[in-house]
Design a protein around this motif. Structure first.
Motif, short mmCIF file in Angstrom:
data_model
loop_
_atom_site.label_atom_id
_atom_site.label_comp_id
_atom_site.label_asym_id
_atom_site.label_seq_id
_atom_site.Cartn_x
_atom_site.Cartn_y
_atom_site.Cartn_z
N ARG A 1 48.60 14.13 73.72
CA ARG A 1 46.71 14.35 74.27
C ARG A 1 46.00 13.48 75.56
O ARG A 1 45.66 13.28 76.46
CB ARG A 1 45.78 14.53 73.00
CG ARG A 1 44.31 14.77 73.21
CD ARG A 1 44.12 15.32 74.42
NE ARG A 1 43.87 16.72 73.37
CZ ARG A 1 43.18 16.90 73.09
NH1 ARG A 1 41.89 16.08 72.63
NH2 ARG A 1 43.48 18.00 72.25
N PHE A 2 46.53 11.54 74.39
CA PHE A 2 45.61 10.42 75.49
C PHE A 2 46.89 10.26 76.83
O PHE A 2 46.03 9.93 77.83
CB PHE A 2 45.85 9.27 74.49
CG PHE A 2 45.10 8.45 75.52
CD1 PHE A 2 43.77 8.65 75.30
CD2 PHE A 2 45.48 7.33 75.60
CE1 PHE A 2 43.39 7.40 76.07
CE2 PHE A 2 45.31 6.33 75.81
CZ PHE A 2 43.40 6.55 76.44
N ASP A 3 47.88 10.86 76.42
CA ASP A 3 48.68 9.80 78.19
C ASP A 3 48.17 11.19 78.89
O ASP A 3 48.29 11.46 79.78
CB ASP A 3 50.13 10.55 77.18
CG ASP A 3 51.10 10.26 78.61
OD1 ASP A 3 51.42 9.32 79.73
OD2 ASP A 3 51.47 11.72 78.97
N HIS A 4 48.60 12.06 78.28
CA HIS A 4 47.61 14.07 79.55
C HIS A 4 45.93 13.38 79.88
O HIS A 4 45.47 13.42 81.11
CB HIS A 4 47.70 15.21 78.71
CG HIS A 4 49.25 15.67 78.50
ND1 HIS A 4 49.16 16.82 77.42
CD2 HIS A 4 50.28 15.02 78.65
CE1 HIS A 4 50.15 16.78 77.75
NE2 HIS A 4 51.46 16.33 78.13
N MET A 5 45.57 12.78 78.90
CA MET A 5 44.30 12.40 79.67
C MET A 5 43.98 11.25 80.35
O MET A 5 43.48 11.57 81.48
CB MET A 5 43.57 11.81 78.26
CG MET A 5 42.52 13.53 77.69
SD MET A 5 42.05 12.47 75.76
CE MET A 5 41.28 11.13 76.43
#
Length: 324
Positions: A101-105
């Protein structure tokens, strides 16, 4: 409507309830092969797992202890594909794969700031983008980007990171006059609910359904790797953001150390060392080919002078080669 993952992109766990559970099939790629998986489509009262959309892949995670394979959007609902059934009405805890998730953010917010500054600085509009597994690509509506422009763009986006630029989310009704002032590539046909605006202070305001950081400082750094020729006279700009830059640096350093060991030279001399090796190999191949031609001439001449001896010699060499 806005899902909980859109209202609070940093939430990692969430308690909700199961609205429906229906048998379903999913075409899924496993180890490079497409397979049809049998499972169940789950709809929840709300979710922190982002359904694929806006160029951003879906989240992975758990509903209870059941892994979520895919999350898609159907109108106002998020549909979670899982391998095991869940009871309708039961309360469940949802956990998101936070690293993914944080990578995508990071990549998505990075795309927004690159897109905005590329247009503001050079007039290059973004026509599409792709969040890849290892690197992301922005399609710019220009035949080429000059190296000096690429450097200036990289410096500009990283300056926005250094000054801790805030990122906020606004929800506007579709008939709000403010909607016309924001950048957009249009809404999906089945859009439902308010319009979601991602506002990077002083940089960009854009319609978007994806998950984003709350401040550009959370991007850490943006690295523009270069450009490739795109379709229809366009240019693909390749970039990395945040943790991907750190992983790229680590991998590059590991490769550098291996080359130091193999080439017996420092990193700054690797290109020159490989160039010398390539030239040496070419020279050896050329010399070897010349020697083979000379040997062929000698063998042919000997055969003409003494056909019997030439045949015997050739046969002997063949037997020796086979026995070896």
């Amino acid at each position: 409507m806005a899902f909980q993952c859109q209202r609070d992109c940093y939430m990692k766990e969430f308690v909700t309830s199961v609205v429906s559970c229906c048998p379903a099939e999913l075409k899924h790629e496993v180890n490079g092969k497409k397979e049809t998986l049998k499972g169940f489509n789950i709809k929840l009262q709300d979710t922190i797992l982002f359904p694929e959309g806006g160029g951003q892949p879906d989240d992975h995670g758990l509903i209870g202890d059941v892994p979520v394979v895919r999350v898609t959007r159907q109108g106002a609902d998020a549909v979670h594909f899982v391998g095991s059934p869940l009871e309708e009405g039961q309360e469940v805890q949802v956990k998101v794969d936070w690293e993914r998730r944080f990578d995508h953010m990071q990549q998505h917010s990075g795309q927004h700031v690159i897109t905005a500054l590329a247009e503001n600085m050079f007039g290059y509009k973004t026509t599409s983008w792709e969040l890849g597994r290892q690197r992301s690509t922005i399609e710019l509506d220009t035949p080429s980007v000059k190296p000096a422009q690429l450097q200036a763009l990289e410096e500009a986006v990283n300056e926005k990171i250094r000054v801790h630029t805030p990122v906020t989310v606004q929800l506007l009704s579709i008939d709000d006059p403010a909607v016309e002032k924001v950048r957009s590539r249009g809404l999906p046909d089945d859009h439902a609910g308010p319009i979601r605006i991602i506002d990077i202070e002083g940089v960009d305001a854009n319609m978007c359904c994806g998950t984003h950081v709350s401040n550009l400082s959370h991007l850490q750094v943006i690295k523009l790797l270069g450009t490739e020729k795109g379709k229809k006279n366009k240019t693909n700009l390749i970039f990395l953001t945040g943790n991907r830059v750190l992983k790229y640096a680590e991998k590059s350093y590991s490769t550098e150390r291996s080359l130091v060991s193999l080439l017996k030279t420092g990193p700054d001399e690797h290109v020159e060392a490989v160039d010398k090796l390539q030239k040496s190999v070419k020279l050896l191949l050329k010399t070897n080919l010349s020697l083979l031609r000379d040997m062929a001439v000698v063998i042919t001449q000997n055969f003409k002078n003494d056909p019997g001896e030439g045949t015997s010699s050739a046969c002997t060499k063949k037997r020796v080669t086979m026995n070896s």
